[in-house]
Scaffold this motif. Structure first.
Motif, mmCIF file in Angstrom:
data_model
loop_
_atom_site.group_PDB
_atom_site.id
_atom_site.type_symbol
_atom_site.label_atom_id
_atom_site.label_comp_id
_atom_site.label_asym_id
_atom_site.label_seq_id
_atom_site.Cartn_x
_atom_site.Cartn_y
_atom_site.Cartn_z
ATOM 1 N N VAL A 1 0.864 -1.190 0.000
ATOM 2 C CA VAL A 1 0.000 0.000 0.000
ATOM 3 C C VAL A 1 0.895 1.233 0.000
ATOM 4 O O VAL A 1 1.953 1.243 0.640
ATOM 5 C CB VAL A 1 -0.931 0.016 1.239
ATOM 6 N N ASN A 2 0.466 2.272 -0.711
ATOM 7 C CA ASN A 2 1.224 3.521 -0.746
ATOM 8 C C ASN A 2 1.416 4.064 0.663
ATOM 9 O O ASN A 2 0.490 4.078 1.474
ATOM 10 C CB ASN A 2 0.469 4.542 -1.614
ATOM 11 N N SER A 3 2.635 4.539 0.948
ATOM 12 C CA SER A 3 2.966 5.007 2.298
ATOM 13 C C SER A 3 2.120 6.206 2.723
ATOM 14 O O SER A 3 1.837 6.384 3.908
ATOM 15 C CB SER A 3 4.456 5.374 2.373
ATOM 16 N N SER A 4 1.694 7.045 1.737
ATOM 17 C CA SER A 4 0.875 8.210 2.094
ATOM 18 C C SER A 4 -0.482 7.768 2.633
ATOM 19 O O SER A 4 -1.032 8.391 3.546
ATOM 20 C CB SER A 4 0.688 9.123 0.881
ATOM 21 N N TYR A 5 -1.038 6.677 2.098
ATOM 22 C CA TYR A 5 -2.307 6.156 2.595
ATOM 23 C C TYR A 5 -2.145 5.579 3.994
ATOM 24 O O TYR A 5 -3.030 5.712 4.843
ATOM 25 C CB TYR A 5 -2.850 5.090 1.647
ATOM 26 N N ILE A 6 -1.005 4.929 4.234
ATOM 27 C CA ILE A 6 -0.733 4.383 5.573
ATOM 28 C C ILE A 6 -0.657 5.507 6.593
ATOM 29 O O ILE A 6 -1.254 5.429 7.676
ATOM 30 C CB ILE A 6 0.572 3.560 5.568
ATOM 31 N N SER A 7 0.069 6.564 6.251
ATOM 32 C CA SER A 7 0.182 7.713 7.154
ATOM 33 C C SER A 7 -1.182 8.321 7.418
ATOM 34 O O SER A 7 -1.508 8.700 8.556
ATOM 35 C CB SER A 7 1.114 8.768 6.552
ATOM 36 N N LYS A 8 -2.000 8.431 6.358
ATOM 37 C CA LYS A 8 -3.332 9.013 6.507
ATOM 38 C C LYS A 8 -4.209 8.146 7.414
ATOM 39 O O LYS A 8 -4.963 8.672 8.252
ATOM 40 C CB LYS A 8 -3.965 9.158 5.129
ATOM 41 N N ALA A 9 -4.126 6.843 7.271
ATOM 42 C CA ALA A 9 -4.922 5.941 8.112
ATOM 43 C C ALA A 9 -4.495 6.031 9.569
ATOM 44 O O ALA A 9 -5.337 6.019 10.477
ATOM 45 C CB ALA A 9 -4.783 4.510 7.603
ATOM 46 N N ILE A 10 -3.199 6.156 9.803
ATOM 47 C CA ILE A 10 -2.684 6.259 11.177
ATOM 48 C C ILE A 10 -3.085 7.585 11.806
ATOM 49 O O ILE A 10 -3.513 7.641 12.971
ATOM 50 C CB ILE A 10 -1.146 6.085 11.177
ATOM 51 N N ARG A 11 -2.954 8.684 11.028
ATOM 52 C CA ARG A 11 -3.364 9.992 11.565
ATOM 53 C C ARG A 11 -4.866 10.035 11.823
ATOM 54 O O ARG A 11 -5.328 10.723 12.745
ATOM 55 C CB ARG A 11 -2.975 11.099 10.586
ATOM 56 N N GLY A 12 -5.619 9.291 10.999
ATOM 57 C CA GLY A 12 -7.063 9.254 11.196
ATOM 58 C C GLY A 12 -7.470 8.641 12.519
ATOM 59 O O GLY A 12 -8.587 8.854 12.992
ATOM 60 N N LYS A 13 -6.584 7.866 13.130
ATOM 61 C CA LYS A 13 -6.846 7.247 14.438
ATOM 62 C C LYS A 13 -6.277 8.067 15.596
ATOM 63 O O LYS A 13 -6.262 7.608 16.740
ATOM 64 C CB LYS A 13 -6.263 5.836 14.472
ATOM 65 N N GLY A 14 -5.813 9.280 15.296
ATOM 66 C CA GLY A 14 -5.368 10.178 16.364
ATOM 67 C C GLY A 14 -3.883 10.200 16.631
ATOM 68 O O GLY A 14 -3.430 10.929 17.517
ATOM 69 N N TYR A 15 -3.101 9.403 15.921
ATOM 70 C CA TYR A 15 -1.652 9.410 16.110
ATOM 71 C C TYR A 15 -1.038 10.557 15.298
ATOM 72 O O TYR A 15 -1.443 10.788 14.141
ATOM 73 C CB TYR A 15 -1.039 8.082 15.658
ATOM 74 N N PRO A 16 -0.074 11.270 15.864
ATOM 75 C CA PRO A 16 0.530 12.403 15.137
ATOM 76 C C PRO A 16 1.192 11.976 13.831
ATOM 77 O O PRO A 16 1.086 12.649 12.824
ATOM 78 C CB PRO A 16 1.563 12.968 16.127
ATOM 79 N N ASN A 17 1.902 10.830 13.878
ATOM 80 C CA ASN A 17 2.598 10.332 12.691
ATOM 81 C C ASN A 17 2.956 8.858 12.894
ATOM 82 O O ASN A 17 2.689 8.275 13.950
ATOM 83 C CB ASN A 17 3.858 11.159 12.399
#
Length: 290
Positions: free
Chosen positions: A204-220
């Motif tokens: 999966v593209n890393s930008s989507y992974i970052s977006k999914a993680i930030r969507g759960k409240g994690y800064p990065n």
């Protein structure tokens, strides 16, 4: 005649100063092409018996329409000019006006002035025709770039919508895949593990992974990874026997490369040092056992 021409010049200048800021250039040109033949009507009648050179004032009318307007408007202004000439001919030959007589010298003078001003007007029209032509050429070459820019904007808008769909429909599922990969495969235990490695593992593209993680409240991603590692350290604290195992084993097993980084991250997340946490946890366990 001098008063008529002077008054007309003053009237045109004053009127233009009033309307130039209120109306578009297109409207002002239309007004001029309509009013100029009417204004020249009196001059034609006055010089009808001596010279027909005053017809020359009408030459810029169809030419100006040709430069500034459409073919349909050129035809309309040409017909309008012809109608003025015919009307003047009919009136001049059927009505007797008491105009002053003009000498040959006066007629030559007025014809010369007429000729000069017609040249100036036609030169001005040609000048604007060149300017309009240059702008048309410029727009012709800029139009492909403009179309490309509009196409890029359209593609960007489509990408935004596509990303929005991904956010709504897939981010939750993607985060569940990340959690499963981290908890089941324990990828965080690798010291060199990073976002790129997780991207390869999930395909999966890393930008989507970052977006999914930030969507759960994690800064990065880094914060998310460190929380996973610290939770694993806390789990090891309750399982290992420190009489047989060192602290170094615990933090390296959780994926930390050195103790200083481990201590800093642990205190940042838990608010206390690892030793303070261990002592407090050991004391609680001892009290419970007692």
């Amino acid at each position: 005649m001098s008063w008529y021409l002077t008054g007309g010049l003053v009237f045109i200048s004053y009127s233009y100063s009033l309307v130039r800021k209120r109306y578009s250039i297109n409207t002002i040109v239309h007004l001029y092409l309509i009013c100029a033949p009417l204004y020249n009507f009196y001059v034609m009648l006055a010089f009808w018996d001596n010279s027909v050179a005053s017809f020359g004032w009408f030459l810029p009318i169809p030419l100006g329409a040709y430069i500034f307007f459409t073919k349909k408007e050129v035809l309309a202004y040409s017909s309008y000019t012809l109608l003025i000439v015919v009307t003047c001919y009919v009136i001049a030959n059927n009505f007797d006006f008491d105009f002053p007589s003009h000498t040959q010298k006066e007629v030559m003078f007025t014809d010369t002035i007429l000729f000069i001003f017609n040249i100036l007007v036609i030169t001005l029209l040609i000048h604007y025709k060149d300017k309009i032509r240059k702008q048309e050429i410029s727009l012709h070459f800029k139009r492909p770039a403009l179309l490309d820019a509009q196409k890029d904007k359209k593609n960007d808008a489509e990408n935004v919508l596509e990303n929005a769909d991904i956010n709504v429909e897939s981010m939750e599922n993607l985060f569940l895949r990340i959690e499963a990969c981290m908890s089941e495969n324990l990828l965080f235990k690798d010291v060199k593990f990073n976002l790129s490695a997780l991207s390869v593992a999930l395909e999966v593209n890393s930008s989507y992974i970052s977006k999914a993680i930030r969507g759960k409240g994690y800064p990065n991603f880094k914060s998310y990874l460190n929380i996973y590692r610290i939770n694993y350290v806390k789990k090891l604290f309750t399982e290992v026997d420190f009489q047989k195992t060192t602290l170094m084993y615990v933090y390296t097993e959780a994926g930390f490369s050195n103790q200083s980084t481990f201590n800093r991250v642990f205190k940042q997340i838990e608010g206390i040092t690892p030793s303070e946490y261990f002592q407090r946890n050991l004391k609680n366990n001892t009290g419970e056992s007692t």
